[in-house]
Motif scaffolding. Structure first.
Motif, PDB file in Angstrom:
ATOM      1  N   LEU A 196       0.835  -1.203   0.000  1.00  0.00           N
ATOM      2  CA  LEU A 196       0.000   0.000   0.000  1.00  0.00           C
ATOM      3  C   LEU A 196       0.872   1.256   0.000  1.00  0.00           C
ATOM      4  N   LEU A 197       1.911   1.254   0.796  1.00  0.00           N
ATOM      5  CA  LEU A 197       2.785   2.421   0.886  1.00  0.00           C
ATOM      6  C   LEU A 197       3.636   2.604  -0.364  1.00  0.00           C
ATOM      7  N   SER A 198       3.857   1.509  -1.114  1.00  0.00           N
ATOM      8  CA  SER A 198       4.653   1.636  -2.340  1.00  0.00           C
ATOM      9  C   SER A 198       3.998   2.581  -3.336  1.00  0.00           C
ATOM     10  N   GLN A 199       2.690   2.707  -3.284  1.00  0.00           N
ATOM     11  CA  GLN A 199       2.001   3.646  -4.165  1.00  0.00           C
ATOM     12  C   GLN A 199       1.696   4.966  -3.473  1.00  0.00           C
ATOM     13  N   ALA A 200       1.452   4.911  -2.160  1.00  0.00           N
ATOM     14  CA  ALA A 200       1.177   6.147  -1.417  1.00  0.00           C
ATOM     15  C   ALA A 200       2.357   7.109  -1.479  1.00  0.00           C
ATOM     16  N   GLU A 201       3.580   6.581  -1.584  1.00  0.00           N
ATOM     17  CA  GLU A 201       4.751   7.456  -1.596  1.00  0.00           C
ATOM     18  C   GLU A 201       4.912   8.204  -2.912  1.00  0.00           C
ATOM     19  N   HIS A 202       4.151   7.830  -3.942  1.00  0.00           N
ATOM     20  CA  HIS A 202       4.230   8.518  -5.234  1.00  0.00           C
ATOM     21  C   HIS A 202       3.786   9.966  -5.134  1.00  0.00           C
ATOM     22  N   GLU A 259       7.961   9.971   3.878  1.00  0.00           N
ATOM     23  CA  GLU A 259       6.856   9.858   4.832  1.00  0.00           C
ATOM     24  C   GLU A 259       5.821  10.956   4.659  1.00  0.00           C
ATOM     25  N   ALA A 260       6.263  12.190   4.473  1.00  0.00           N
ATOM     26  CA  ALA A 260       5.320  13.315   4.414  1.00  0.00           C
ATOM     27  C   ALA A 260       4.322  13.134   3.266  1.00  0.00           C
ATOM     28  N   ILE A 261       4.830  12.733   2.105  1.00  0.00           N
ATOM     29  CA  ILE A 261       3.952  12.510   0.944  1.00  0.00           C
ATOM     30  C   ILE A 261       3.034  11.324   1.193  1.00  0.00           C
ATOM     31  N   ALA A 262       3.618  10.210   1.628  1.00  0.00           N
ATOM     32  CA  ALA A 262       2.834   8.986   1.829  1.00  0.00           C
ATOM     33  C   ALA A 262       1.773   9.189   2.916  1.00  0.00           C
ATOM     34  N   ARG A 263       2.112   9.931   3.950  1.00  0.00           N
ATOM     35  CA  ARG A 263       1.161  10.135   5.043  1.00  0.00           C
ATOM     36  C   ARG A 263      -0.056  10.933   4.559  1.00  0.00           C
ATOM     37  N   LYS A 264       0.181  11.946   3.744  1.00  0.00           N
ATOM     38  CA  LYS A 264      -0.937  12.715   3.199  1.00  0.00           C
ATOM     39  C   LYS A 264      -1.828  11.829   2.326  1.00  0.00           C
ATOM     40  N   SER A 265      -1.200  10.985   1.537  1.00  0.00           N
ATOM     41  CA  SER A 265      -1.960  10.066   0.692  1.00  0.00           C
ATOM     42  C   SER A 265      -2.822   9.142   1.539  1.00  0.00           C
ATOM     43  N   ILE A 266      -2.233   8.556   2.564  1.00  0.00           N
ATOM     44  CA  ILE A 266      -2.962   7.619   3.426  1.00  0.00           C
ATOM     45  C   ILE A 266      -4.082   8.341   4.172  1.00  0.00           C
ATOM     46  N   GLU A 267      -3.800   9.532   4.659  1.00  0.00           N
ATOM     47  CA  GLU A 267      -4.818  10.269   5.420  1.00  0.00           C
ATOM     48  C   GLU A 267      -5.990  10.695   4.538  1.00  0.00           C
ATOM     49  N   ASN A 268      -5.698  11.084   3.296  1.00  0.00           N
ATOM     50  CA  ASN A 268      -6.752  11.615   2.420  1.00  0.00           C
ATOM     51  C   ASN A 268      -7.438  10.550   1.575  1.00  0.00           C
ATOM     52  N   PHE A 269      -6.676   9.561   1.122  1.00  0.00           N
ATOM     53  CA  PHE A 269      -7.233   8.591   0.170  1.00  0.00           C
ATOM     54  C   PHE A 269      -6.962   7.134   0.550  1.00  0.00           C
ATOM     55  N   GLY A 270      -6.399   6.911   1.739  1.00  0.00           N
ATOM     56  CA  GLY A 270      -6.176   5.545   2.193  1.00  0.00           C
ATOM     57  C   GLY A 270      -7.426   5.012   2.894  1.00  0.00           C
ATOM     58  N   GLN A 271      -7.734   3.751   2.656  1.00  0.00           N
ATOM     59  CA  GLN A 271      -8.947   3.181   3.250  1.00  0.00           C
ATOM     60  C   GLN A 271      -8.837   1.666   3.330  1.00  0.00           C
ATOM     61  N   ILE A 272      -9.366   1.114   4.398  1.00  0.00           N
ATOM     62  CA  ILE A 272      -9.489  -0.336   4.540  1.00  0.00           C
ATOM     63  C   ILE A 272     -10.967  -0.670   4.640  1.00  0.00           C
ATOM     64  N   TYR A 273     -11.423  -1.570   3.781  1.00  0.00           N
ATOM     65  CA  TYR A 273     -12.817  -1.994   3.777  1.00  0.00           C
ATOM     66  C   TYR A 273     -12.891  -3.464   4.177  1.00  0.00           C
TER      67      TYR A 273
END
Length: 425
Positions: A248-254, A287-301
């Motif tokens: 998941l983080l491999s793409q969030a860091e983009h 981390e800063a980029i990935a964290r924003k991605s996870i906070e805004n568009f990361g989700q577990i269903y």
């Protein structure tokens, strides 16, 4: 990461990133200026935005040779092997001409014709993307395109990243320009004193590049308007939480706008992955980029059943999908919409990004419902061919003329009736 129960009414889609009015206004001005003033406009915009005013837009052979000479031999070998894998995969996509024989020597056909010239945009700025060179150039070469051009923004030192030049060298590409942004798209579409225009533009870029590609579409072809990266992992209780979190983080860091989603039938896995994501984030260089991605568009269903989870995946139509379940290959056969599918524990998404051979230029924003990743077909066109013998013409010309007159097109009817026996043949 937020954990939510999956329901039938939930929407997994994000709005398209289409830019704002100010960005669009800027792009249109750039396109207009480059079309009118050519190289002069390119140099102005390069100095304004990249901090570099090139005297010569084209990368010299000496610059390429220097990059190759000073490059890490092991990395060069890795790039060469990746290129070989990509070529092997794309060679299997090549189409053949079609010739359908009819009676009396008549025939119908389809000819596969490569595009004359294509332009590849390689992003620059804070990172180098040699993989983009391989993924865009190789299918064009396999298709038979004769002229392949690379544009990429130079750094303030006036140089392109050595890895980009080495990748181009491995593929035999020497027409490379130090031009980035919307001005590069304009140059490829319209041409300037230094850069001849192309027939198609491919490759990812920032919002200004994306908007410019959209604006020039019609004068030239484009591959797609790609949005921020996406990954969806479909997993059950056979998956390992640390591995899923890493993927998941491999793409969030983009990108801060990247999307990372886990859909699982296991509540315990969901909780473990959420914890692992937080733990791994703390040591991630981006981390800063990935964290924003996870906070805004990361989700577990959490899905009630595998069937519900699969349907959610098909609704999302993600760019990248990993299937990490029991019987993962069988499960993957039920996926209708995904840009690329990675099956099983050892098929981590970066395997496809860099090395396996499949293409990493993929549809985003749920467009995998109707679009495909970059492939050899993107660099060809098809011409239909008709050859009618005299006998076949005689048998069918009355039918064709009747159909033409039915549509009120007398000229069509007369054209088909104008040849033949009335001329003593």
């Amino acid at each position: 990461m937020k954990i939510t129960k999956l329901t039938n009414s939930i929407s997994l889609k994000r709005p398209l990133e289409s830019g704002n009015e100010e960005q669009l206004k800027t792009v249109r001005q750039v396109l207009q200026d480059v079309r009118q003033y050519g190289d002069l406009a390119i140099k102005k915009f390069s100095e304004m935005w990249d901090g570099f005013a090139p005297q010569n837009l084209r990368v010299s052979q000496e610059e390429i040779d220097e990059a190759v000479a000073n490059f890490d031999p092991q990395l060069k070998q890795d790039l060469q092997e990746a290129a070989d894998n990509i070529r092997y995969y794309h060679e299997a996509q090549k189409r053949q001409n079609i010739k359908l024989l009819l009676a009396d020597g008549s025939w119908l056909g389809q000819r596969i014709i490569p595009l004359d010239a294509v332009g590849l945009y390689v992003p620059g700025g804070s990172a180098a993307y040699p993989s983009s060179v391989l993924m865009n150039v190789i299918p064009a070469q396999v298709a038979g395109v004769k002229r392949i051009v690379i544009t990429s923004p130079a750094g303030k030192d006036g140089k392109l990243p050595p890895a980009v030049l080495v990748s181009a060298s491995i593929l035999g590409i020497t027409e490379i320009y130090k031009v980035g942004g919307a001005q590069a798209i304009a140059a490829l579409a319209y041409g300037t004193e230094s850069i001849a225009p192309v027939d198609k533009i491919t490759g990812p870029g920032n919002i200004y590049v994306a908007l410019a590609k959209r604006e020039v579409f019609g004068e030239v072809a484009i591959d797609m308007i790609a949005g921020p990266s996406e990954i969806c992992v479909l997993a059950d209780d056979t998956a390992y939480a640390d591995e899923v979190a890493a993927d998941l983080l491999s793409q969030a860091e983009h990108d801060a706008l990247a999307c990372a989603v886990l859909i699982t039938t296991s509540e315990s896995l969901a909780e473990e992955v959420a914890e692992e994501v937080e733990r791994q984030l703390s040591t991630l260089p981006r981390e800063a980029i990935a964290r924003k991605s996870i906070e805004n568009f990361g989700q577990i269903y959490i899905a009630e059943s595998l069937e519900q989870a699969i349907e959610a995946v098909n609704s999302l139509a993600p760019e990248h999908l990993e299937v990490v379940t029991a019987g993962s290959e069988k499960v993957s056969e039920q996926i209708r919409h995904a840009g690329a599918i990675f099956i099983g524990r050892y098929s981590s998404e970066p395997v496809g990004d860099y090395f396996a051979g499949t293409n990493h230029v993929l549809p985003t924003n749920s467009t995998a419902r109707f679009a495909s990743g970059l492939n050899v077909d993107d660099f060809i066109k098809k011409s239909s061919v008709v050859y009618y013998s005299e006998k076949t013409w005689k048998e069918n010309s009355p039918k064709i003329a009747r159909l033409a007159r039915m549509e009120g097109l007398e000229g069509h009817a007369r054209a088909v009736e104008s040849r033949g026996w009335d001329k003593g043949e």
